[in-house]
Design an enzyme around this catalytic site. Structure first.
Site, mmCIF file in Angstrom:
data_model
loop_
_atom_site.group_PDB
_atom_site.id
_atom_site.type_symbol
_atom_site.label_atom_id
_atom_site.label_comp_id
_atom_site.label_asym_id
_atom_site.label_seq_id
_atom_site.Cartn_x
_atom_site.Cartn_y
_atom_site.Cartn_z
ATOM 1 N N LYS A 134 0.817 -1.212 0.000
ATOM 2 C CA LYS A 134 0.000 0.000 0.000
ATOM 3 C C LYS A 134 0.848 1.258 0.000
ATOM 4 O O LYS A 134 0.527 2.238 -0.661
ATOM 5 C CB LYS A 134 -0.921 0.021 1.234
ATOM 6 C CG LYS A 134 -2.099 -0.948 1.151
ATOM 7 C CD LYS A 134 -3.094 -0.657 2.261
ATOM 8 C CE LYS A 134 -4.208 -1.686 2.307
ATOM 9 N NZ LYS A 134 -5.098 -1.481 3.461
ATOM 10 N N LYS A 148 -7.512 -10.325 -8.476
ATOM 11 C CA LYS A 148 -8.673 -10.424 -7.607
ATOM 12 C C LYS A 148 -9.594 -9.229 -7.829
ATOM 13 O O LYS A 148 -9.126 -8.123 -8.086
ATOM 14 C CB LYS A 148 -8.118 -10.405 -6.165
ATOM 15 C CG LYS A 148 -9.083 -10.781 -5.098
ATOM 16 C CD LYS A 148 -8.348 -10.917 -3.766
ATOM 17 C CE LYS A 148 -8.631 -9.705 -2.906
ATOM 18 N NZ LYS A 148 -8.307 -9.897 -1.491
ATOM 19 N N LYS A 190 -11.524 -3.286 -4.768
ATOM 20 C CA LYS A 190 -11.851 -1.886 -4.907
ATOM 21 C C LYS A 190 -10.644 -1.078 -5.365
ATOM 22 O O LYS A 190 -10.772 -0.173 -6.182
ATOM 23 C CB LYS A 190 -12.346 -1.345 -3.555
ATOM 24 C CG LYS A 190 -12.989 0.015 -3.647
ATOM 25 C CD LYS A 190 -13.290 0.572 -2.276
ATOM 26 C CE LYS A 190 -12.179 1.445 -1.737
ATOM 27 N NZ LYS A 190 -11.944 2.662 -2.477
#
Ligand code: TRP
Length: 334
Positions: free
Chosen positions: A114, A197, A200
């Protein structure tokens, strides 16, 4: 015999949960409310590890909670609450962060992923300590099992290490939780890029189906899902990831096995499969969307349900935190 305790959390960072969230988490949460003593948490403290617009965060927290109830969580059978309503989460996270090695925290791969995205220098310290807050969520409730996806395995390992370390240093305080890794059928891929996958953060809007999405749009997206050129309806993750994903979604929503679907659709075209699948998805989500909209139409009642959940959560979290304060050596206020 008392039922095993479960706790799980979901972030209020989207206007709707998506099909991957639903099959990978929500649906299992609903099933577990009868077999387990279940606590489910909308993790707004985790949401602010990356910048959030305040009005939008408040809105999305209600939308997330409404969808949990809309998907079938029953406030009489399980505890649904908002993380920030239970201040013990932040308090325990601080204590646990003082038991966590800097190197240990630095090895968390989700932070590396991230922070690489936003640029390591601009990532917040909160994003770095995110897994410690997650450990606090879990340990406050003396949780036996944590239903999560495979991507959370490392955070669960950290949680177990911290629980064992604390128990060893200060005396037995926490139950050591087990991960309950949700099965492979629940691995839902992006409709446009079936190698990744459905998520979002990584998927384009065309690759994701939202729980609250309108039927016409669901039909359009499934109709345009990426398949392959050989026109054979058969599951093969390596060579036919797109078709495999469609079959998996179909199977997960109807309970019909992938093998049975392959048989039933043998000789049919992709168009037929997609048309049928679209109706399966629309039918699965329509009642959830309807109930969610009803809940959102009465915010006062929704907020009441969340207050009720928070009160139940604090009944468990409060005593755990009191024990932690005592073991650590904090002077109790007179
Ligand atoms: N990190 C989890 C996720 O991204 C969300 C989460 C926060 C969670 N706290 C939790 C999951 C506690 C399980 C238990 O999916």
């Amino acid at each position: 015999m008392s039922r095993p305790r479960v706790l799980s959390g979901i972030q209020p960072t989207a206007d709707s949960f998506h099909l991957g969230n639903y099959l990978g988490a929500l649906r299992q949460w609903v099933a577990m409310q009868d077999s387990h003593d279940a606590f489910y948490c909308v993790v707004d403290l985790h949401a602010i590890t990356v910048p959030q617009d305040p009005a939008l965060l408040r809105r999305r927290t209600r939308v997330a909670a409404a969808q949990l109830f809309g998907a079938g969580l029953d406030p009489d059978r399980c505890t649904v609450f908002v993380q920030s309503h239970v201040p013990e989460h932040a308090e325990l996270a601080w204590v646990l962060s003082c038991q966590t090695g800097f190197g240990e925290a630095s090895r968390m791969v989700q932070f590396k992923d991230k922070s690489a995205k936003s640029g390591a220098d601009t990532a917040s310290v909160g994003l770095f300590t995110y897994p410690i807050l997650q450990a606090a969520d879990i340990l406050l409730y003396q949780t036996d099992e944590v239903p999560v996806g495979e991507d959370q395995r490392q955070h669960l390992e950290l949680t177990r290490d911290l629980a064992q370390r604390f128990n060893h240093r200060y005396g037995r305080t926490f139950v050591i939780p087990r991960p309950y890794i949700l099965a492979d059928v629940a691995k839902i891929a992006d409709l446009q890029d079936p190698e990744i996958k459905m998520s979002k953060s990584a998927s384009s809007p065309q690759g994701i189906i939202d729980v609250l999405e309108d039927p016409a749009s669901i039909r359009r997206k499934i109709g345009r899902a990426v398949t392959d050129a050989d026109a054979e309806i058969r599951a093969d993750e390596k060579t036919k990831p797109g078709v495999t994903n469609l079959l998996r979604i179909y199977s997960a929503l109807t309970g019909e096995s992938v093998a049975a679907l392959e048989k039933r659709y043998s000789g049919a075209g992709y168009g037929t499969l997609k048309k049928d699948l679209a109706e399966v998805v629309v039918d699965a989500f329509a009642p959830i969307r309807e109930r969610t909209e009803q809940m959102l139409a009465d915010e006062a009642q929704l907020d009441q349900m969340l207050a009720h959940g928070a009160a139940r959560a604090r009944k468990v979290a409060g005593p755990t935190m009191a024990a932690v304060r005592d073991r650590i050596g904090f002077l109790s206020p007179a």
